[in-house]
Structures are given as C-alpha cells and as structure tokens.
Design an enzyme around this catalytic site. Structure first.
Site, mmCIF file in Angstrom:
data_model
loop_
_atom_site.group_PDB
_atom_site.id
_atom_site.type_symbol
_atom_site.label_atom_id
_atom_site.label_comp_id
_atom_site.label_asym_id
_atom_site.label_seq_id
_atom_site.Cartn_x
_atom_site.Cartn_y
_atom_site.Cartn_z
ATOM 1 N N TYR A 43 0.698 -1.234 -0.136
ATOM 2 C CA TYR A 43 -0.138 -0.092 0.123
ATOM 3 C C TYR A 43 0.922 1.208 0.061
ATOM 4 O O TYR A 43 0.217 2.436 -0.154
ATOM 5 C CB TYR A 43 -0.836 0.043 1.127
ATOM 6 C CG TYR A 43 -2.073 -1.182 1.199
ATOM 7 C CD1 TYR A 43 -2.872 -1.359 0.117
ATOM 8 C CD2 TYR A 43 -1.963 -2.272 1.885
ATOM 9 C CE1 TYR A 43 -3.821 -2.243 0.147
ATOM 10 C CE2 TYR A 43 -2.664 -3.383 2.227
ATOM 11 C CZ TYR A 43 -3.729 -3.258 0.910
ATOM 12 O OH TYR A 43 -4.477 -4.309 0.971
ATOM 13 N N ASN A 94 -12.808 4.448 -1.486
ATOM 14 C CA ASN A 94 -11.862 3.101 -1.204
ATOM 15 C C ASN A 94 -12.540 2.416 -0.241
ATOM 16 O O ASN A 94 -12.410 2.711 0.974
ATOM 17 C CB ASN A 94 -10.558 3.566 -0.921
ATOM 18 C CG ASN A 94 -9.485 2.359 -0.880
ATOM 19 O OD1 ASN A 94 -10.264 1.339 -0.795
ATOM 20 N ND2 ASN A 94 -8.234 2.538 -0.861
ATOM 21 N N HIS A 100 -15.024 -6.234 -1.322
ATOM 22 C CA HIS A 100 -15.347 -7.695 -1.869
ATOM 23 C C HIS A 100 -16.433 -8.450 -0.974
ATOM 24 O O HIS A 100 -16.613 -9.484 -1.214
ATOM 25 C CB HIS A 100 -14.069 -8.708 -1.526
ATOM 26 C CG HIS A 100 -12.616 -7.476 -2.187
ATOM 27 N ND1 HIS A 100 -12.482 -7.367 -3.395
ATOM 28 C CD2 HIS A 100 -11.650 -7.020 -1.539
ATOM 29 C CE1 HIS A 100 -11.427 -6.488 -3.364
ATOM 30 N NE2 HIS A 100 -10.902 -6.404 -2.052
ATOM 31 N N ASP A 107 -25.419 -1.329 -2.306
ATOM 32 C CA ASP A 107 -26.876 -0.740 -2.326
ATOM 33 C C ASP A 107 -26.942 0.669 -2.051
ATOM 34 O O ASP A 107 -27.702 1.491 -2.645
ATOM 35 C CB ASP A 107 -27.669 -1.348 -1.596
ATOM 36 C CG ASP A 107 -28.019 -2.916 -1.908
ATOM 37 O OD1 ASP A 107 -27.756 -3.328 -2.954
ATOM 38 O OD2 ASP A 107 -28.603 -3.686 -1.078
ATOM 39 N N HIS A 120 -8.717 2.057 -5.444
ATOM 40 C CA HIS A 120 -7.685 1.032 -4.740
ATOM 41 C C HIS A 120 -6.347 1.342 -4.773
ATOM 42 O O HIS A 120 -5.814 1.695 -5.971
ATOM 43 C CB HIS A 120 -8.150 -0.527 -5.031
ATOM 44 C CG HIS A 120 -9.416 -1.007 -5.087
ATOM 45 N ND1 HIS A 120 -9.868 -1.100 -3.787
ATOM 46 C CD2 HIS A 120 -10.194 -0.965 -5.812
ATOM 47 C CE1 HIS A 120 -11.303 -1.595 -4.040
ATOM 48 N NE2 HIS A 120 -11.679 -1.367 -5.287
ATOM 49 N N LEU A 121 -5.626 1.438 -3.858
ATOM 50 C CA LEU A 121 -4.171 1.948 -3.884
ATOM 51 C C LEU A 121 -3.566 0.733 -4.543
ATOM 52 O O LEU A 121 -2.490 0.978 -5.622
ATOM 53 C CB LEU A 121 -3.586 2.098 -2.513
ATOM 54 C CG LEU A 121 -4.179 2.862 -1.585
ATOM 55 C CD1 LEU A 121 -4.191 2.544 -0.271
ATOM 56 C CD2 LEU A 121 -3.127 4.379 -1.707
ATOM 57 N N SER A 122 -3.706 -0.548 -4.119
ATOM 58 C CA SER A 122 -3.214 -1.534 -4.960
ATOM 59 C C SER A 122 -4.000 -2.086 -6.199
ATOM 60 O O SER A 122 -5.197 -1.634 -6.404
ATOM 61 C CB SER A 122 -3.096 -2.720 -4.021
ATOM 62 O OG SER A 122 -4.389 -3.142 -3.413
ATOM 63 N N ARG A 131 -9.964 -10.912 -4.474
ATOM 64 C CA ARG A 131 -9.829 -9.482 -4.301
ATOM 65 C C ARG A 131 -10.278 -8.940 -5.846
ATOM 66 O O ARG A 131 -10.581 -8.011 -6.090
ATOM 67 C CB ARG A 131 -8.368 -9.131 -4.143
ATOM 68 C CG ARG A 131 -8.141 -9.040 -2.618
ATOM 69 C CD ARG A 131 -6.966 -8.045 -2.485
ATOM 70 N NE ARG A 131 -6.285 -8.792 -1.241
ATOM 71 C CZ ARG A 131 -6.388 -8.337 0.333
ATOM 72 N NH1 ARG A 131 -7.286 -7.552 0.128
ATOM 73 N NH2 ARG A 131 -5.806 -9.098 1.027
HETATM 74 C C1 DQA Z 1 -7.548 -1.722 -0.977
HETATM 75 C C2 DQA Z 1 -7.732 -3.363 -1.760
HETATM 76 C C3 DQA Z 1 -8.563 -4.123 -0.669
HETATM 77 O O1 DQA Z 1 -8.462 -5.591 -1.418
HETATM 78 C C4 DQA Z 1 -8.013 -4.430 0.448
HETATM 79 O O2 DQA Z 1 -8.897 -5.026 1.452
HETATM 80 C C5 DQA Z 1 -7.866 -2.748 1.330
HETATM 81 C C6 DQA Z 1 -7.242 -1.837 0.439
HETATM 82 C C7 DQA Z 1 -6.619 -1.054 -1.854
HETATM 83 O O3 DQA Z 1 -6.732 0.500 -1.552
HETATM 84 O O4 DQA Z 1 -5.742 -1.343 -2.397
HETATM 85 O O5 DQA Z 1 -8.070 -2.654 2.456
HETATM 86 O O6 DQA Z 1 -8.816 -1.233 -1.155
#
Ligand code: DQA
Length: 169
Positions: A43, A94, A100, A107, A120-122, A131
């Site tokens: 991250y 985010n 997931h 909703d 998402h950062l990743s 994921r």
């Molecule tokens: C996340 C990706 C998700 O899978 C993970 O559970 C996170 C961070 C991201 O920003 O990459 O908590 O949302």
C-alpha cells in the site's frame, strides 16, 4: 512527507468559473487509517493524512472542496453515503476489504444517485483471486486500481468535469 502532485494532474477545468464550489466527499473503509505502516510493500508509505493533504491542495488549486473521512465500520460508511446526498456533488470511495464482501455498501452507492469513483491503492486484479471481485464496481462510475496514492488524484480528476457538467445541466 506529503507527495507532490504530478504536474499532469495538477491542473483541471476551473471550477472557480462556476457559481458554487463542487464538493467531493472522499470515503475510506476499514484499515485504511493504518496507511503508511500497513503492509507498505503493497500500500506504500503515504499516510491517509498525506493523501487528504494532497487532495485538498489539488482542490484549492482547482476550485473543488474536499472532505476526507475514514471508518472501520460498514454502517458508518453507509450513513455517510446517505448524508452525501445533501452535502456532496460526488464521492471517491476506497471501500477497503468491504469491496469484496458488502452488498449493503453497494446498495448505498446505487441508492444515492451521485457519481462515485471506486479507488484502490493496490492493483486488486494482481493479488489474491478473492480481490478480483468487487460488489462496488457495477454501481460505480468507474474504478481506479493500482496507482497508489496517485489513484485518489486520478479519481478527483476524472470526477471533476462530471461535477461541472452536472451543474450546467
Ligand atoms: C484496497 C484493496 C482491498 O482489497 C483491501 O482489502 C484494502 C485496500 C486498496 O486500496 O488497495 O483494504 O482497497
């Protein structure tokens, strides 16, 4: 240290030329309060506070007000999404791990009728298979994944022209 805003993301259509300043709510889900120390190899080392500062600097320069929030509680995020109908023009979300798992959060996104960009950062598609599924993506305007903290700026940049055209419409 707050990362610099890349030059390519610094300038946007000027919201100042419009009557009111569009308001962007940035919501962050579970565990994102730990950014900076949480699995930095995945991250990054940028904290959530740094990301907030970066977004606010961008907002100041371009005429958008930015409000940053984080909660580890699904219900709180849902309440904030409901409230955003009255207070915000668009949302950057985010959802963390709730991405997931949470039908209820999806909703809420669908219910509010505001443009919501999922960040998402990743790169969630390059990680564990669970994921790769998001409940949020089908109800989001779009998804940005894998660009670290810069992803929040990309989301702001993508959202901004939508908010201006909403005003005009
Ligand atoms: C996340 C990706 C998700 O899978 C993970 O559970 C996170 C961070 C991201 O920003 O990459 O908590 O949302």
């Amino acid at each position: 240290m707050t990362p610099d805003i890349p030059d390519t993301l610094r300038f946007m259509p000027k919201a100042q030329e419009h009557q009111s300043m569009p308001h962007i709510l940035v919501l962050n889900g579970p565990n994102l309060n730990l950014l900076g120390t949480r699995e930095p190899h995945i991250y990054g080392k940028t904290t959530l506070e740094d990301i907030g500062t970066m977004l606010k600097t961008w907002g100041k320069g371009n005429g958008y007000s930015i409000e940053m929030r984080q909660s580890n509680h699904e219900g709180k995020l849902i309440d904030w999404l409901h409230e955003s109908r009255e207070s915000a023009d668009g949302v950057i979300l985010n959802p963390g791990g709730l991405t997931h798992s949470s039908v209820s959060l999806a909703d809420a996104v669908a219910a509010i009728g505001l443009p919501v960009i999922e960040v998402h950062l990743s790169n969630v598609y390059a990680r564990e298979p669970f994921r790769a599924h998001s409940y949020i993506s089908p109800v989001a305007l779009g998804v940005i994944s894998g660009f670290g903290a810069t992803g929040y700026l990309l989301a702001a940049q993508a959202l901004a022209p939508r908010l201006l055209s909403q005003e005009e419409g």
